[in-house]
Design a protein around this motif. Sequence first.
Motif, PDB file in Angstrom:
ATOM      1  N   GLY A 157     -14.397   2.428   3.517  1.00 40.71           N
ATOM      2  CA  GLY A 157     -14.173   2.582   4.952  1.00 40.71           C
ATOM      3  C   GLY A 157     -13.560   1.340   5.566  1.00 40.71           C
ATOM      4  N   ILE A 158     -14.071   0.177   5.198  1.00 40.97           N
ATOM      5  CA  ILE A 158     -13.514  -1.077   5.706  1.00 40.97           C
ATOM      6  C   ILE A 158     -12.064  -1.235   5.238  1.00 40.97           C
ATOM      7  N   LYS A 167      -6.212  -1.380   6.351  1.00 37.86           N
ATOM      8  CA  LYS A 167      -4.850  -0.901   6.082  1.00 37.86           C
ATOM      9  C   LYS A 167      -4.190  -0.316   7.326  1.00 37.86           C
ATOM     10  N   MET A 168      -4.996   0.180   8.254  1.00 44.50           N
ATOM     11  CA  MET A 168      -4.417   0.701   9.499  1.00 44.50           C
ATOM     12  C   MET A 168      -3.752  -0.406  10.295  1.00 44.50           C
ATOM     13  N   GLY A 169      -4.322  -1.601  10.258  1.00 42.05           N
ATOM     14  CA  GLY A 169      -3.703  -2.735  10.930  1.00 42.05           C
ATOM     15  C   GLY A 169      -3.898  -2.789  12.430  1.00 42.05           C
ATOM     16  N   LEU A 188      -1.040   3.052  16.759  1.00 42.46           N
ATOM     17  CA  LEU A 188      -2.215   3.771  16.287  1.00 42.46           C
ATOM     18  C   LEU A 188      -1.815   5.035  15.537  1.00 42.46           C
ATOM     19  N   VAL A 189      -0.946   5.831  16.150  1.00 39.68           N
ATOM     20  CA  VAL A 189      -0.539   7.088  15.519  1.00 39.68           C
ATOM     21  C   VAL A 189       0.238   6.817  14.242  1.00 39.68           C
ATOM     22  N   PHE A 190       1.101   5.792  14.255  1.00 38.21           N
ATOM     23  CA  PHE A 190       1.864   5.448  13.054  1.00 38.21           C
ATOM     24  C   PHE A 190       0.920   4.996  11.937  1.00 38.21           C
ATOM     25  N   ALA A 191      -0.101   4.201  12.295  1.00 35.87           N
ATOM     26  CA  ALA A 191      -1.057   3.721  11.295  1.00 35.87           C
ATOM     27  C   ALA A 191      -1.818   4.883  10.677  1.00 35.87           C
ATOM     28  N   CYS A 216      -1.834   5.907   6.751  1.00 39.10           N
ATOM     29  CA  CYS A 216      -3.075   6.061   5.990  1.00 39.10           C
ATOM     30  C   CYS A 216      -3.145   7.436   5.365  1.00 39.10           C
ATOM     31  N   HIS A 217      -2.646   8.440   6.058  1.00 36.80           N
ATOM     32  CA  HIS A 217      -2.618   9.804   5.530  1.00 36.80           C
ATOM     33  C   HIS A 217      -1.790   9.819   4.241  1.00 36.80           C
ATOM     34  N   LEU A 218      -0.673   9.112   4.233  1.00 33.29           N
ATOM     35  CA  LEU A 218       0.161   9.051   3.028  1.00 33.29           C
ATOM     36  C   LEU A 218      -0.521   8.245   1.938  1.00 33.29           C
TER      37      LEU A 218
END
Length: 324
Positions: free
Chosen positions: A86-87, A92-94, A312-315, A319-321
Motif C-alpha cells: 500500500g505504501i 508511485k502515485m507521486g 491526481l487522475v494521471f497518477a 498506477c492502473h497500468l
Amino acid sequence: MNVIGIIAEYNPFHNGHAYQIAHVRKNLHADYIVVATSGDYVQRGEPALLDKYTRARMALSSGADVVLELPVLWSTASAELFADAGISLFEKMGCVNGICFGAESGDLALLRRIADVLADEPADLKASLKHNLKSGSTFPKAREAALLSYFSGSAGQNGALPVSAEALSSRLAAPNNRLAREYLKSLRRRASSITPYLLKREGAAYHETSIRSGASEVPASASASRQTLVAGGAGRCGELVHGFVVVVAQLCQILPGLDDRLARRHSDAAHGSTDGNGLPVYFVEVSRDVVHRLPEGGVDGAGEADDGLHDLVFACHQCHLLLQ
C-alpha cells in the motif's frame, strides 16, 4: 493539494471506515482521499464478504474520491507485505502526501519508536529474534518477545519507552497496532516523505464478533459484520428468509450503502475481470465528485483548470497500468 491515502480491506466496509473517511476530510483537511484496498481476496486468504466493486462503491458513497486495488499477491500476504504494498502504491502515485490509519493505541510517537527499531534491526534484536525462533516460537510471538527484551535490556537504554513491560506487551499484541507499525516501518525504510496520521480505534474491538445495540452510532468490527451474516444464514430453510431479513436490517445499521447495493444487480463486468489472456485486470474507481470537477475535455483539459486534479487522475491512470 492535500491528498491523504488510506490502506484497507473493507471486509466489509462498515461505519467505522466511514468515520475514518469523514475524519480525514474534516480534521486532516484532505482535498482528495485515495484508498488502496484488497480485491476479492483478503489477508487471511479467504474470499471477501462482498465483491470488490460493491465495497469500492460503498467507500465512494461515504466520501472517498478514488479507490485502487491492491493485487492479490499482496492483499493475501503477511501484514508486513500488505502494508508495504500500500505504501509503495502511494509512493508511485507521486501525489499522496499523507496516510491515515487506525490503531488501538493513540500514541503515534510510541508506535513510531517501535517501528524504527523494527526497520533498523539492531544486532541485539536480531540475535534475540533468532534465539526465540529456534526455541519454537511463532514469528509474531518471537518478535514480540525480542522487542520486549530489547526495550527492557541494556540495548534499549538510549531509547527506553515510557510504558511498563506489561503495557508494552499488550500494545504489541493488538492487531491494529501491529499493522500501524508495519505502515510506519515501511515509511522509514523507504525514507518516504508521506506523513503518517494516527486515528485511535473506537467502538468494538478488532476480534469482537457481535453487533452492539446502537450500532449505527458505535463503530462495529469487520469480524462482527462477517459473523452476523454467516450466523443469519445458518438456520433451517424454513427460517432462512426471515433470518436474512433480520441480518440485513442489522447490517444496514453498520454498512453504509449496503441497502442500496443489495437492491442493485452487478454488471456483467463485475464478474469478468480478466483480459483476453485470462490475466486479472485491476480496477480504479473514481467518485462522481472527482469526475464532476474535471472540466469539459476530460483529463486532457484538466491541466488549465486544476493542475493538482490533473496530476491526481494521471497518477491513478499510471498506477492502473503498473498494477496490470
